[in-house]
Structures are given as C-alpha cells and as structure tokens.
Motif scaffolding. Structure first.
Motif, PDB file in Angstrom:
ATOM      1  N   GLY A 225     -29.680  19.274  29.159  1.00 51.06           N
ATOM      2  CA  GLY A 225     -30.776  18.720  29.526  1.00 51.06           C
ATOM      3  C   GLY A 225     -30.907  17.413  28.836  1.00 51.06           C
ATOM      4  N   VAL A 226     -32.162  16.752  29.126  1.00 51.51           N
ATOM      5  CA  VAL A 226     -32.424  15.436  28.750  1.00 51.51           C
ATOM      6  C   VAL A 226     -33.018  15.370  27.256  1.00 51.51           C
ATOM      7  CG1 VAL A 226     -33.565  13.424  29.208  1.00 51.51           C
ATOM      8  CG2 VAL A 226     -32.330  14.568  30.979  1.00 51.51           C
ATOM      9  N   VAL A 227     -32.717  14.865  26.295  1.00 48.41           N
ATOM     10  CA  VAL A 227     -33.266  14.495  25.046  1.00 48.41           C
ATOM     11  C   VAL A 227     -33.495  13.258  24.703  1.00 48.41           C
ATOM     12  CG1 VAL A 227     -32.172  16.912  24.177  1.00 48.41           C
ATOM     13  CG2 VAL A 227     -30.782  14.711  23.796  1.00 48.41           C
ATOM     14  N   GLU A 228     -34.319  12.899  23.668  1.00 49.85           N
ATOM     15  CA  GLU A 228     -34.406  11.598  23.391  1.00 49.85           C
ATOM     16  C   GLU A 228     -34.171  11.446  21.773  1.00 49.85           C
ATOM     17  OE1 GLU A 228     -38.396  10.188  23.718  1.00 49.85           O
ATOM     18  OE2 GLU A 228     -38.018   8.122  22.976  1.00 49.85           O
ATOM     19  N   ALA A 229     -33.361  10.501  21.435  1.00 49.39           N
ATOM     20  CA  ALA A 229     -32.827  10.272  19.980  1.00 49.39           C
ATOM     21  C   ALA A 229     -32.865   8.890  19.634  1.00 49.39           C
ATOM     22  CB  ALA A 229     -31.477  10.789  19.936  1.00 49.39           C
ATOM     23  N   ALA A 230     -33.030   8.709  18.449  1.00 50.90           N
ATOM     24  CA  ALA A 230     -32.991   7.227  17.938  1.00 50.90           C
ATOM     25  C   ALA A 230     -31.577   6.830  18.118  1.00 50.90           C
ATOM     26  CB  ALA A 230     -33.437   7.387  16.485  1.00 50.90           C
ATOM     27  N   ARG A 231     -31.579   5.267  18.484  1.00 55.26           N
ATOM     28  CA  ARG A 231     -30.218   4.794  18.499  1.00 55.26           C
ATOM     29  C   ARG A 231     -29.588   4.847  17.074  1.00 55.26           C
ATOM     30  NH1 ARG A 231     -28.433   2.723  23.826  1.00 55.26           N
ATOM     31  NH2 ARG A 231     -27.654   1.000  22.797  1.00 55.26           N
ATOM     32  N   GLY A 232     -28.239   5.069  16.995  1.00 55.46           N
ATOM     33  CA  GLY A 232     -27.661   5.346  15.502  1.00 55.46           C
ATOM     34  C   GLY A 232     -27.620   6.675  15.129  1.00 55.46           C
ATOM     35  N   SER A 233     -28.175   7.583  15.665  1.00 54.11           N
ATOM     36  CA  SER A 233     -28.113   9.058  15.486  1.00 54.11           C
ATOM     37  C   SER A 233     -26.593   9.439  15.468  1.00 54.11           C
ATOM     38  CB  SER A 233     -29.163   9.995  16.286  1.00 54.11           C
ATOM     39  OG  SER A 233     -30.357   9.608  16.530  1.00 54.11           O
ATOM     40  N   ARG A 234     -26.279  10.536  14.688  1.00 50.34           N
ATOM     41  CA  ARG A 234     -24.826  11.158  14.968  1.00 50.34           C
ATOM     42  C   ARG A 234     -24.823  11.786  16.267  1.00 50.34           C
ATOM     43  NH1 ARG A 234     -22.505   9.789  10.184  1.00 50.34           N
ATOM     44  NH2 ARG A 234     -23.682   9.644   8.389  1.00 50.34           N
ATOM     45  N   LEU A 235     -23.720  11.626  16.899  1.00 44.92           N
ATOM     46  CA  LEU A 235     -23.309  12.175  18.122  1.00 44.92           C
ATOM     47  C   LEU A 235     -23.591  13.733  18.078  1.00 44.92           C
ATOM     48  CD1 LEU A 235     -22.223  12.664  21.152  1.00 44.92           C
ATOM     49  CD2 LEU A 235     -19.993  12.512  19.955  1.00 44.92           C
ATOM     50  N   GLY A 236     -23.178  14.582  16.787  1.00 45.07           N
ATOM     51  CA  GLY A 236     -23.661  16.073  16.750  1.00 45.07           C
ATOM     52  C   GLY A 236     -24.988  16.197  16.435  1.00 45.07           C
ATOM     53  N   GLU A 237     -25.721  15.244  15.832  1.00 50.00           N
ATOM     54  CA  GLU A 237     -27.433  15.446  15.989  1.00 50.00           C
ATOM     55  C   GLU A 237     -27.757  15.611  17.138  1.00 50.00           C
ATOM     56  OE1 GLU A 237     -27.728  13.390  11.488  1.00 50.00           O
ATOM     57  OE2 GLU A 237     -28.404  12.183  13.345  1.00 50.00           O
ATOM     58  N   VAL A 238     -27.396  14.686  18.116  1.00 50.29           N
ATOM     59  CA  VAL A 238     -28.042  14.517  19.382  1.00 50.29           C
ATOM     60  C   VAL A 238     -27.579  15.711  20.175  1.00 50.29           C
ATOM     61  CG1 VAL A 238     -28.196  13.082  21.619  1.00 50.29           C
ATOM     62  CG2 VAL A 238     -27.685  11.980  19.340  1.00 50.29           C
ATOM     63  N   LEU A 239     -26.547  16.265  20.013  1.00 55.19           N
ATOM     64  CA  LEU A 239     -26.173  17.343  21.026  1.00 55.19           C
ATOM     65  C   LEU A 239     -26.459  18.694  20.349  1.00 55.19           C
ATOM     66  CD1 LEU A 239     -22.404  16.670  21.065  1.00 55.19           C
ATOM     67  CD2 LEU A 239     -24.063  16.479  22.878  1.00 55.19           C
ATOM     68  N   ALA A 240     -27.050  18.545  18.838  1.00 59.13           N
ATOM     69  CA  ALA A 240     -27.279  20.044  18.305  1.00 59.13           C
ATOM     70  C   ALA A 240     -28.166  20.929  19.084  1.00 59.13           C
ATOM     71  CB  ALA A 240     -27.891  19.807  17.030  1.00 59.13           C
ATOM     72  N   GLY A 241     -29.330  20.473  19.593  1.00 59.14           N
ATOM     73  CA  GLY A 241     -30.493  21.084  20.241  1.00 59.14           C
ATOM     74  C   GLY A 241     -29.924  21.928  21.574  1.00 59.14           C
ATOM     75  N   SER A 242     -28.938  21.213  22.181  1.00 65.73           N
ATOM     76  CA  SER A 242     -28.210  21.859  23.296  1.00 65.73           C
ATOM     77  C   SER A 242     -27.300  22.768  23.132  1.00 65.73           C
ATOM     78  CB  SER A 242     -27.758  20.642  24.174  1.00 65.73           C
ATOM     79  OG  SER A 242     -28.477  19.515  24.367  1.00 65.73           O
TER      80      SER A 242
END
Lengths: 398, 72
Positions: A225-242
C-alpha cells in the motif's frame, strides 16, 4: 532535526468534500509570486515525481520566461509499481488542486491542467475541480508518457512520446508557452507550504531533505500500500507497517531505481544517504524482493518490460534495451558464459545519457545495480545454480 | 563560451556521417549510432574542430545535429 516516521500531512484527506477539506486544512491563501517562491525555496521542496529537482528553481525559470505560462500537475503515474498519485487523488484531490491553483494565481498562468493517467480514476479530481478554473485531462500512455516532454506533446495533441529536450519545457511547452510540470504530490506539498510556511514544512524530515513523501510499498510484504513518511526516515521504518516477508533487498525508486540490500534497512531515505547505492527516493516506490524470487530473473522481466516501453525513437534505447534484456535472460536461465556480466555492464554504460529522455539511463541504473548488489547471485548462476531455488536446509541440490 | 555538439536522438537514425567527419569527437556504437569519445553528453568542440563540426551539422541527412554555445 526531527524525522518521526509516521506523519499524515497528505493522506488524511477528506475526499471530494470541499467544506471538510477547508475545515481540515484552512483557507487557501492568495499569494503573489515572491512570497510563494520564498516559502517553496525556504522549505527546500524537491519534486516528488522521480527526478527530485528543486521546485523553486523550476518555478523561477517559468516565471522569468517572459510569456504567460501553463502549469501542469502530473499524475500520469506510468511506473507500474507506483500508486501514490492514485491514492493521493482519491483521498485528497483538493490539496493537489490547491497547489495547482496557488501556483496558477501567482504565475498568472494562461492554463492550469491536471493530467491524470489512464490507470487513475479522474472522477474525484473532476468533482474537486468544480468552481475552480482548472482543467482535468484524462490521458493515455505507458511508462514514458509521464516524462514531461511526452506529457507536453500529448497535451498539445501530438503523440505521447518524449521530444528532444534541447529546448526545455520551462521555455516552450504546452501551446508553445513556458510550462511548469510538477508531480501531483509536489503540487500538494506546495499547497501545504502556501498555507503553513517553510518552518512548519521543515518540522518533518531532515535539514538537507525536508518534509514528507508518499511511498508505495509492494512486493514481498503482507500489506502492500501507500504510506506517508518523513524524508530521512530509515528504510526499515517506512516498510515496517507493511510487514516485509523474508526480504532480501528493496528496489528503491521503482524500475528506474536501484537495490538496497536487506542488511542495510537502516539507511535513511534521503538523497545523500541513498547515493551510495546509486538510488534515490524518486517517486517513492519501495519494492521488496523476497528470498524465493531470483533477482536475475526478476531483473530480466523488468528489463523486458522497459525495453517494450521504449518510445522507439532513439537508437541506443531501441537497440540497447532489448540487448540488455536478452542477456539478463541468458544469465537468469543458466547460460554459463563468464563474459555475460561484463557485456551487460558494457551495454548499460553505453546506453546511458544517449536518449531524448531518461528511459535508457534509468534502465541502465537498475540493471547495473542488479549486477552489483546481487554479484554473489550472479556468480552462482555462472556456476550453474540459483540460490533462490535452493532452501538453506537442502544444500545445493536442485 | 564553449561550443558543444548536441544530438537529437529522436531524429538520428545512425547514418554515421558525423562520426566519419568528426573522428576525434565521435565514434559509433554496436548499432551504428554516434558515441561521444569524451563521454560528455554534449561533447565540447575545440576551436580547431569547429569548421568540421559545422560541416557535420550541414551533412547530417536527418538534421539531427546542432552546434551551440554553452556557458561552460
């Protein structure tokens, strides 16, 4: 520097309801060019469509071109892995149109157009465009149709293929006028900057890479799906919810992007941190490759697709991309030719920078990254086996 | 000002005249399309090559070449 991962600036939209939208975000201010440019520039906004170019520079180029310009919101979203513009326009069409409108007023444009690609439902955008003086154009096209010169061609009634970029669209684009083409998400970010200013904008993201971005998470994950994250977040953090499943690597930036190995999921989603992988946030595609998929086979399929999406205008792309795809297939299917990786690398380098658009460059970047990140996998193929087809417990038997 | 040579890839069909006329600026790839020897996207044209470059521009059958002045 704050970089909290979960921020919902764009995705908490209110659909097509204008009153709910104004309750959520407040009125859209009328800004003349200089205050708007000041906010966009101080906010450090970069394009969210792929190239990541500073938005203020583009706006300035169009403003100084001398004729009344045209502004185009680009929601062509030709990258098959990307869905963020589709989701944004379904959930928050008003914010995208606000961005176009605030730019249209500040630049005294002749026309303002939102270009919606064939896979995106234009009806929420059309509903949100009522009582506004902007056009919604539901257009055709594949992978390269969203490239800005191809988009200008299509809006002018010509074939939707890129043109020679010698004359920039900021000088002469739609109707021959200076044309500002901004990705739909970039437009939404402009609407936020116009309302809340640069300091607020910078309260998410890093100093060098401020704000938030939309990411499309696909591949070996439980919840794509589509998530919104702050630039500079860690890749793993952006993926975690998925919830990635057995990730081996992540393709950052889509089919024109590059791989980050799963061992490096702590890399930050910024231009500077991703440079080491020759990757970029791009349009925010994060495709997770699971351990049971052969990366060489996957890359060969992608290269096939990209070769097929060539506009067939430029010789190096027309000839070089099928050559790359063929050799990747040979490598994937177990041709034990030790010269293959070198030949693929040579052809990747050869097509780069030699086309009217970045299609050969993007394809070459993806292919070169595949050979680099999966070099052990390549070596295994040259020895006649594929690590993706062998479970750890069963050794090398196939 | 620096003179540079630009190829319009949407016009070029790999005729090869430019590489013959500008052998120390251009060569051809596997498919007969011009490749800049320096690796620059729009290769710089030295003063001594300007006339040959103008000749190549005039002789491209697809009118795919242009010589222009760049800031650097």
């Amino acid at each position: 520097v704050s970089s909290q991962t979960s921020v919902r600036r764009l995705l908490d939209g209110t659909g097509t309801d204008r009153h709910a939208h104004l309750d959520r975000y407040g009125p859209l201010p009328h800004l003349s060019l200089e205050p708007l440019l000041a906010a966009v520039e101080a906010g450090g906004l970069t394009g969210r469509g792929g190239a990541g170019f500073p938005t203020a520079t583009k706006v300035r180029a169009v403003a100084s071109a001398g004729r009344r310009p045209v502004v185009v919101g680009n929601a062509m979203e030709g990258e098959p892995l990307s869905h963020k513009d589709a989701v944004l326009l379904a959930r928050n069409p008003h914010l995208v149109l606000d961005g176009l409108e605030v730019l249209a007023r500040a630049l005294h444009v002749k026309r303002a157009v939102l270009a919606v690609g064939p896979d995106i439902d234009p009806s929420p955008s059309r509903a949100a465009a009522r009582h506004r003086t902007l056009e919604i154009a539901h257009l055709d096209g594949g992978f390269v149709a969203g490239q800005e010169t191809a988009l200008v061609n299509q809006l002018d009634g010509r074939r939707a293929v890129p043109r020679d970029p010698f004359t920039r669209v900021t000088e002469a684009g739609v109707d021959g006028r200076p044309t500002l083409v901004l990705n739909a998400e970039t437009c939404a970010q402009v609407a936020l900057l116009a309302r809340y200013g640069a300091d607020w904008f910078r309260s998410a993201g890093t100093t060098d890479d401020p704000g938030t971005s939309l990411f499309t998470v696909t591949g070996s994950v439980r919840h794509p799906g589509v998530v919104e994250a702050a630039r500079g977040s860690r890749l793993g953090e952006v993926l975690a919810g998925s919830q990635p499943v057995d990730p081996v690597a992540v393709l950052v930036g889509g089919y024109h992007g590059a791989w980050v190995p799963a061992a490096d999921l702590d890399v930050r989603m910024t231009r500077s941190a991703l440079t080491a992988y020759r990757a970029a946030v791009g349009a925010g595609v994060l495709h997770v490759l699971g351990e049971s998929t052969c990366p060489i086979g996957y890359a060969a399929e992608v290269a096939d697709y990209l070769a097929g999406e060539s506009a067939r205008q430029c010789g190096p792309c027309l000839n070089g991309l099928p050559h790359l795809a063929r050799n990747l297939h040979r490598l994937a299917s177990g041709a034990r030719d030790p010269l293959l990786p070198g030949e693929i690398e040579r052809m990747s380098a050869l097509v780069s920078g030699r086309g009217a658009c970045a299609h050969p460059d993007g394809t070459a970047r993806f292919v070169a990254s595949t050979l680099d990140v999966f070099r052990d996998h390549v070596a295994a193929h040259l020895e006649g086996w594929c690590p993706s087809r062998v479970r750890p417990a069963s050794g090398r038997a196939s | 000002m620096t003179a540079r040579l630009h190829v319009d890839w949407t016009r070029c069909d790999g005729h090869g005249a430019c590489a013959e006329l500008l052998p120390h600026l251009l060569t051809v790839d596997d498919f007969g399309f011009p490749v800049s020897r320096s690796g620059e996207k729009d290769p710089r044209v030295a003063r001594r090559d300007r006339e040959a470059a103008r000749h190549a521009v005039r002789n491209c059958p697809l009118m795919a070449l242009r010589l222009y002045d760049a800031a650097s």
